[in-house]
Design a protein around this motif. Structure first.
Motif, PDB file in Angstrom:
ATOM      1  N   LYS A  19      17.167 -12.949 -25.728  1.00 18.78           N
ATOM      2  CA  LYS A  19      18.110 -11.888 -26.080  1.00 18.78           C
ATOM      3  C   LYS A  19      17.583 -10.525 -25.643  1.00 18.78           C
ATOM      4  O   LYS A  19      18.356  -9.609 -25.384  1.00 18.78           O
ATOM      5  N   GLN A  20      16.272 -10.386 -25.564  1.00 21.87           N
ATOM      6  CA  GLN A  20      15.658  -9.143 -25.111  1.00 21.87           C
ATOM      7  C   GLN A  20      15.760  -9.013 -23.592  1.00 21.87           C
ATOM      8  O   GLN A  20      15.976  -7.937 -23.064  1.00 21.87           O
ATOM      9  N   ASP A  21      15.541 -10.130 -22.909  1.00 24.84           N
ATOM     10  CA  ASP A  21      15.586 -10.161 -21.438  1.00 24.84           C
ATOM     11  C   ASP A  21      15.822 -11.602 -21.033  1.00 24.84           C
ATOM     12  O   ASP A  21      14.964 -12.463 -21.258  1.00 24.84           O
ATOM     13  N   HIS A  22      16.968 -11.881 -20.448  1.00 28.74           N
ATOM     14  CA  HIS A  22      17.305 -13.274 -20.130  1.00 28.74           C
ATOM     15  C   HIS A  22      16.395 -13.887 -19.065  1.00 28.74           C
ATOM     16  O   HIS A  22      16.384 -15.101 -18.880  1.00 28.74           O
ATOM     17  N   LEU A  33       2.909 -12.480 -27.989  1.00 28.20           N
ATOM     18  CA  LEU A  33       2.447 -13.191 -29.180  1.00 28.20           C
ATOM     19  C   LEU A  33       0.977 -12.918 -29.464  1.00 28.20           C
ATOM     20  O   LEU A  33       0.571 -12.791 -30.622  1.00 28.20           O
ATOM     21  N   ILE A  34       0.170 -12.802 -28.412  1.00 25.59           N
ATOM     22  CA  ILE A  34      -1.251 -12.463 -28.597  1.00 25.59           C
ATOM     23  C   ILE A  34      -1.370 -11.088 -29.246  1.00 25.59           C
ATOM     24  O   ILE A  34      -2.134 -10.901 -30.202  1.00 25.59           O
ATOM     25  N   ILE A  35      -0.597 -10.126 -28.744  1.00 24.49           N
ATOM     26  CA  ILE A  35      -0.648  -8.770 -29.314  1.00 24.49           C
ATOM     27  C   ILE A  35      -0.120  -8.777 -30.752  1.00 24.49           C
ATOM     28  O   ILE A  35      -0.692  -8.135 -31.631  1.00 24.49           O
ATOM     29  N   ALA A  36       0.942  -9.537 -31.011  1.00 22.66           N
ATOM     30  CA  ALA A  36       1.493  -9.613 -32.366  1.00 22.66           C
ATOM     31  C   ALA A  36       0.474 -10.199 -33.342  1.00 22.66           C
ATOM     32  O   ALA A  36       0.376  -9.754 -34.485  1.00 22.66           O
ATOM     33  N   GLU A  37      -0.293 -11.163 -32.885  1.00 25.09           N
ATOM     34  CA  GLU A  37      -1.287 -11.811 -33.750  1.00 25.09           C
ATOM     35  C   GLU A  37      -2.568 -11.002 -33.872  1.00 25.09           C
ATOM     36  O   GLU A  37      -3.368 -11.244 -34.779  1.00 25.09           O
ATOM     37  N   HIS A  38      -2.786 -10.050 -32.958  1.00 26.43           N
ATOM     38  CA  HIS A  38      -3.980  -9.194 -32.976  1.00 26.43           C
ATOM     39  C   HIS A  38      -3.544  -7.735 -32.845  1.00 26.43           C
ATOM     40  O   HIS A  38      -4.008  -7.007 -31.973  1.00 26.43           O
ATOM     41  N   ARG A  94      -7.675   1.765 -24.650  1.00 27.13           N
ATOM     42  CA  ARG A  94      -6.337   1.831 -25.220  1.00 27.13           C
ATOM     43  C   ARG A  94      -6.164   0.633 -26.141  1.00 27.13           C
ATOM     44  O   ARG A  94      -6.767  -0.404 -25.940  1.00 27.13           O
ATOM     45  N   ARG A  95      -5.343   0.795 -27.157  1.00 29.09           N
ATOM     46  CA  ARG A  95      -5.057  -0.283 -28.094  1.00 29.09           C
ATOM     47  C   ARG A  95      -3.565  -0.613 -28.032  1.00 29.09           C
ATOM     48  O   ARG A  95      -2.740   0.270 -27.840  1.00 29.09           O
ATOM     49  N   ALA A  96      -3.244  -1.889 -28.191  1.00 33.26           N
ATOM     50  CA  ALA A  96      -1.857  -2.350 -28.126  1.00 33.26           C
ATOM     51  C   ALA A  96      -1.347  -2.661 -29.530  1.00 33.26           C
ATOM     52  O   ALA A  96      -2.005  -3.360 -30.303  1.00 33.26           O
ATOM     53  N   PHE A  97      -0.177  -2.129 -29.835  1.00 31.04           N
ATOM     54  CA  PHE A  97       0.466  -2.315 -31.133  1.00 31.04           C
ATOM     55  C   PHE A  97       1.915  -2.726 -30.925  1.00 31.04           C
ATOM     56  O   PHE A  97       2.537  -2.368 -29.919  1.00 31.04           O
ATOM     57  N   LEU A  98       2.471  -3.442 -31.894  1.00 28.20           N
ATOM     58  CA  LEU A  98       3.899  -3.723 -31.875  1.00 28.20           C
ATOM     59  C   LEU A  98       4.662  -2.457 -32.234  1.00 28.20           C
ATOM     60  O   LEU A  98       4.236  -1.695 -33.099  1.00 28.20           O
ATOM     61  N   THR A 103       8.109  -5.612 -33.898  1.00 29.60           N
ATOM     62  CA  THR A 103       7.894  -6.222 -35.212  1.00 29.60           C
ATOM     63  C   THR A 103       9.117  -7.026 -35.631  1.00 29.60           C
ATOM     64  O   THR A 103       8.998  -8.137 -36.154  1.00 29.60           O
ATOM     65  N   GLU A 104      10.297  -6.489 -35.365  1.00 28.16           N
ATOM     66  CA  GLU A 104      11.541  -7.198 -35.696  1.00 28.16           C
ATOM     67  C   GLU A 104      11.683  -8.470 -34.854  1.00 28.16           C
ATOM     68  O   GLU A 104      12.051  -9.526 -35.372  1.00 28.16           O
ATOM     69  N   VAL A 105      11.388  -8.387 -33.566  1.00 26.50           N
ATOM     70  CA  VAL A 105      11.469  -9.561 -32.691  1.00 26.50           C
ATOM     71  C   VAL A 105      10.476 -10.629 -33.158  1.00 26.50           C
ATOM     72  O   VAL A 105      10.808 -11.816 -33.224  1.00 26.50           O
ATOM     73  N   TYR A 106       9.264 -10.222 -33.507  1.00 28.94           N
ATOM     74  CA  TYR A 106       8.256 -11.179 -33.979  1.00 28.94           C
ATOM     75  C   TYR A 106       8.707 -11.840 -35.284  1.00 28.94           C
ATOM     76  O   TYR A 106       8.543 -13.044 -35.472  1.00 28.94           O
TER      77      TYR A 106
END
Length: 120
Positions: A19-22, A33-38, A94-98, A103-106
């Motif tokens: 839905k974000q990008d077909h 998912l890696i960034i979401a989990e870390h 640099r650090r990666a954050f949702l 956050t809503e997609v995850y």
């Protein structure tokens, strides 16, 4: 859980990203998912968890951020699911954050895997 239920959950979870990008790729989803989990991980540390070349990594990271990425001779807009921010302790990092959208997609992805989101 039956094989059919597993398949439906997988497809519902995959569709959260479609839905974000077909045309989203499994590697882009994997990096997300890696960034979401870390959440807050240093981008330099992502290479250990996402073992692809620097150019592949940069392209997928660009697709997930709002800055986008270059495809051929044109720029493609990013999805704004993550943001990278300079590390206050190490100006070279640099650090990666949702983002709130990320956050809503995850959250929707997790719901789909748990069977609570059946939009296939």
């Amino acid at each position: 859980m039956s094989a059919g239920d597993k398949r439906k959950r997988f497809l519902a979870a995959w569709n959260v990203f479609r839905k974000q990008d077909h045309l989203i790729t499994p590697r882009t989803v994997e990096l997300f998912l890696i960034i979401a989990e870390h959440n807050g991980i240093k981008t330099s540390s992502l290479g250990e968890l996402f073992p692809f070349s620097q150019s592949v990594f940069s392209r997928h990271l660009g697709k997930l951020t709002g800055r986008g990425y270059k495809k051929g001779n044109r720029m493609v807009a990013g999805l704004s699911l993550i943001m990278t921010i300079g590390d206050i302790d190490d100006y070279r990092s640099r650090r990666a954050f949702l983002t709130p959208k990320g956050t809503e997609v995850y959250s929707q992805f997790q719901q789909a895997l748990d069977g609570g989101f059946t939009d296939v």
